[in-house]
Scaffold this motif. Structure first.
Motif, short mmCIF file in Angstrom:
data_model
loop_
_atom_site.label_atom_id
_atom_site.label_comp_id
_atom_site.label_asym_id
_atom_site.label_seq_id
_atom_site.Cartn_x
_atom_site.Cartn_y
_atom_site.Cartn_z
N GLY A 1 0.62 -1.27 -0.01
CA GLY A 1 0.06 0.07 -0.05
C GLY A 1 0.78 1.38 0.14
N ILE A 2 1.97 1.01 0.63
CA ILE A 2 2.78 2.42 0.64
C ILE A 2 3.24 2.89 -0.74
CG2 ILE A 2 5.15 3.61 1.43
CD1 ILE A 2 3.26 3.46 3.63
N LEU A 3 3.19 1.89 -1.90
CA LEU A 3 3.47 2.39 -3.17
C LEU A 3 2.47 3.41 -3.58
CD1 LEU A 3 4.83 1.93 -5.82
CD2 LEU A 3 3.44 0.08 -6.29
N GLY A 4 1.12 3.16 -3.38
CA GLY A 4 -0.01 3.79 -3.74
C GLY A 4 0.32 5.29 -3.30
N LEU A 5 0.62 5.37 -1.96
CA LEU A 5 0.85 6.76 -1.55
C LEU A 5 1.97 7.59 -2.45
CD1 LEU A 5 -0.58 5.29 0.92
CD2 LEU A 5 0.72 6.81 2.48
N GLU A 6 3.25 6.98 -2.55
CA GLU A 6 4.00 7.61 -3.18
C GLU A 6 3.76 7.80 -4.72
OE1 GLU A 6 8.96 6.87 -4.50
OE2 GLU A 6 8.05 5.75 -3.13
N ALA A 7 3.01 6.89 -5.29
CA ALA A 7 2.84 6.82 -6.54
C ALA A 7 1.98 8.04 -6.96
CB ALA A 7 2.15 5.59 -7.15
N ALA A 8 0.84 8.33 -6.08
CA ALA A 8 -0.16 9.55 -6.08
C ALA A 8 0.62 10.75 -6.16
CB ALA A 8 -0.97 9.31 -5.05
N VAL A 9 1.61 10.81 -5.29
CA VAL A 9 2.32 12.04 -4.98
C VAL A 9 3.21 12.40 -6.27
CG1 VAL A 9 4.11 13.44 -3.76
CG2 VAL A 9 2.18 12.03 -2.64
N ALA A 10 3.70 11.16 -6.70
CA ALA A 10 5.00 11.25 -7.83
C ALA A 10 4.09 11.58 -9.13
CB ALA A 10 5.55 10.12 -7.95
N SER A 11 2.85 11.15 -9.31
CA SER A 11 2.24 11.39 -10.36
C SER A 11 1.23 12.72 -10.46
CB SER A 11 1.33 10.18 -10.58
OG SER A 11 1.68 9.03 -10.83
N LEU A 12 1.17 13.40 -9.41
CA LEU A 12 0.30 14.51 -9.29
C LEU A 12 1.02 15.85 -8.93
CD1 LEU A 12 -2.45 13.23 -7.37
CD2 LEU A 12 -2.63 14.15 -9.64
N VAL A 13 2.41 15.49 -8.59
CA VAL A 13 3.17 16.78 -7.93
C VAL A 13 4.66 17.04 -8.70
CG1 VAL A 13 4.57 17.51 -6.13
CG2 VAL A 13 2.37 16.35 -5.48
N GLU A 14 4.28 17.95 -9.53
CA GLU A 14 5.84 18.63 -10.31
C GLU A 14 6.67 19.13 -9.31
OE1 GLU A 14 5.63 19.90 -14.49
OE2 GLU A 14 3.38 20.30 -13.96
N GLY B 1 -0.62 10.91 7.69
CA GLY B 1 -0.64 12.13 7.20
C GLY B 1 0.54 12.79 7.12
N GLU B 2 1.34 12.59 8.13
CA GLU B 2 2.59 13.25 8.19
C GLU B 2 3.59 12.90 7.02
OE1 GLU B 2 4.07 13.18 12.24
OE2 GLU B 2 2.36 14.52 12.94
N GLY B 3 3.59 11.90 7.02
CA GLY B 3 4.56 11.14 6.01
C GLY B 3 4.37 11.40 4.53
N PHE B 4 3.22 12.09 4.16
CA PHE B 4 2.95 12.20 2.67
C PHE B 4 3.67 13.74 2.65
CE2 PHE B 4 -1.59 10.63 2.42
CZ PHE B 4 -1.38 10.00 1.17
N ALA B 5 4.27 14.38 3.83
CA ALA B 5 5.13 15.41 3.09
C ALA B 5 6.44 15.04 2.50
CB ALA B 5 5.37 16.34 4.50
N ILE C 1 -6.77 19.30 -5.90
CA ILE C 1 -7.13 17.89 -5.96
C ILE C 1 -6.90 17.09 -4.68
CG2 ILE C 1 -5.80 15.92 -7.09
CD1 ILE C 1 -5.54 17.65 -9.69
N SER C 2 -7.79 16.09 -4.34
CA SER C 2 -7.62 15.35 -3.12
C SER C 2 -6.95 14.18 -3.31
CB SER C 2 -8.96 15.55 -2.48
OG SER C 2 -9.84 14.77 -3.50
N VAL C 3 -6.18 13.83 -2.29
CA VAL C 3 -5.27 12.45 -2.28
C VAL C 3 -5.74 11.93 -0.83
CG1 VAL C 3 -3.39 11.06 -2.41
CG2 VAL C 3 -3.61 12.92 -4.21
N VAL C 4 -6.31 10.58 -0.60
CA VAL C 4 -6.77 9.89 0.60
C VAL C 4 -6.22 8.75 0.48
CG1 VAL C 4 -8.54 9.26 2.00
CG2 VAL C 4 -8.78 11.66 0.65
N ASP C 5 -5.47 8.65 1.80
CA ASP C 5 -5.00 7.38 2.10
C ASP C 5 -6.16 6.47 2.85
OD1 ASP C 5 -4.05 5.03 3.65
OD2 ASP C 5 -2.57 6.13 4.43
N THR D 1 6.62 4.34 -10.17
CA THR D 1 5.68 5.13 -9.26
C THR D 1 4.62 5.93 -10.31
OG1 THR D 1 7.21 6.73 -9.12
CG2 THR D 1 6.93 5.17 -7.31
N ASP D 2 4.67 5.81 -11.41
CA ASP D 2 3.94 6.49 -12.67
C ASP D 2 2.73 5.63 -12.80
OD1 ASP D 2 3.10 8.14 -14.47
OD2 ASP D 2 4.62 7.59 -16.06
#
Length: 357
Positions: A63-76, A90-94, A160-164, A219-220
């Motif tokens: 599941g952690i792959l999903g958190l990183e992939a969401a950020v990698a794919s949405l954040v330039e 929640g803190e770890g997303f940063a 855009i919202s990303v939810v774990d 992560t794409d």
């Protein structure tokens, strides 16, 4: 180690026999045989019954792959992300945002407090954010966050919202229809083995994902949008794990979502009733507990109790994480383990250990 060992942890959860049996069956080659793509499409359609109307993709990774992939794919690089947090995930997303050279603005509350809605609103008024991240169920604290007011604010600001929802999806209602990227995993409420991330992706999120080149491959998210239709996966998929997840989702849908949610509520309620009888307090309080996990305050005793329960009673629980490792004992009543008889056995063992110490 006894075969009768009861693992009541908040993931990975117990895997039913039907899931184990399905994983042992021969599987088509996921790269070249059309029947595998047919199976994958059916599985994403079945997950759609849980998620709603958005596209669903399944990634080969915990599941952690999903958190990183969401950020990698949405954040330039240079994008601003509001990381809304009242717990460690929640803190770890940063950390992920900063890994991909985004600007992480953390809007945090104490782990004992709800999401600070006024602080979120204030941050959004101060400047625009491309993405906002948050957690539905903070597994280490057993807190279920109320996301609806936060999602209202994000919609008002076009963020855009990303939810774990890794520890809640499939165990309680999740407002998936209002979330741009909603992340789940195989090993929690679905009760399949660890190894797969599931995610729903809105059209708005896809538009952002496709607007720039992701700095990474695994992560794409972009290649997954049309992978099944084009019958080409970015990498060889985890065929046995997918078959297991398919069997797990079959069980869930056969039981019915509302029935599954009610079963989780009953198990959680009984766990907390028994805890109160033992004089144990729920962390952080009784107002916001998740139906999938209960965190119990046992100051300074968590690791000792965990060890004794496993060694003497074949009951496996989890302690808290970080600063809570010594003070919180967590009972996972999620997925296949969300059953009152399993809770009773767990709490009987805990009662015996507490009375003898």
């Amino acid at each position: 180690m006894s075969d009768d060992r009861l693992r009541m942890t908040p993931g990975p959860t117990a895997v039913p026999a039907a899931v184990r049996d399905r994983m042992a069956e021969p599987t088509p080659n996921p790269d070249v045989e059309p029947e595998f793509f047919e199976f994958y499409r059916k599985l994403t359609d079945d997950l759609g019954a849980i998620y709603g109307d958005d596209d669903v993709v399944i990634l080969g990774g915990e599941g952690i792959l999903g958190l990183e992939a969401a950020v990698a794919s949405l954040v330039e690089p240079g994008d601003r992300a509001l990381c809304i947090a009242n717990g460690p995930y929640g803190e770890g997303f940063a950390d992920f945002v900063e890994t991909y050279d985004g600007e992480a603005v953390v809007c945090d509350s104490s782990w004992r407090d709800p999401i600070d809605l006024e602080a979120v609103e204030s941050r959004l008024e101060e400047g625009s954010f491309d993405v906002a991240t948050m957690v539905h169920c903070e597994t280490p604290t057993g807190v279920l966050n109320d996301l609806e007011p936060v999602l209202d604010l994000l919609e008002d600001h076009g963020t855009i919202s990303v939810v774990d929802a890794v520890s809640s999806l499939g165990g309680t209602a999740v407002p998936t229809d209002r979330i741009d990227v909603c992340l789940g995993a195989s090993q929690k409420c679905f009760s399949a083995p660890p190894g797969l991330t599931v995610a729903s992706v809105s059209d708005r999120a896809w538009a952002t994902i496709e607007s720039f080149e992701t700095r990474g491959f695994y992560t794409d998210l972009e290649p997954w949008r049309d992978a099944a239709d084009e019958e080409w996966f970015p990498y060889t998929h985890l065929s046995a794990n997918l078959y297991g997840l398919g069997a797990a989702i079959d069980l869930l849908l056969e039981e019915g979502l509302e029935t599954v949610f009610e079963r989780h509520e009953r198990a959680a309620r009984r766990c907390r009733e028994r805890a109160a009888d033992l004089g144990l307090s729920v962390y952080p309080d009784d107002a916001r507990p998740s139906p999938t996990v209960t965190a119990l305050e046992v100051p300074g005793r968590a690791e000792e109790l965990q060890r004794t329960l496993a060694d003497d009673h074949d009951v496996v629980l989890a302690t808290g994480l970080g600063d809570l490792a010594a003070d919180v004992l967590r009972v996972g009543h999620m997925g296949h383990n969300a059953r009152v008889d399993r809770v009773e056995r767990t709490m009987d063992a805990l009662e015996t250990v507490l009375e003898s110490s």
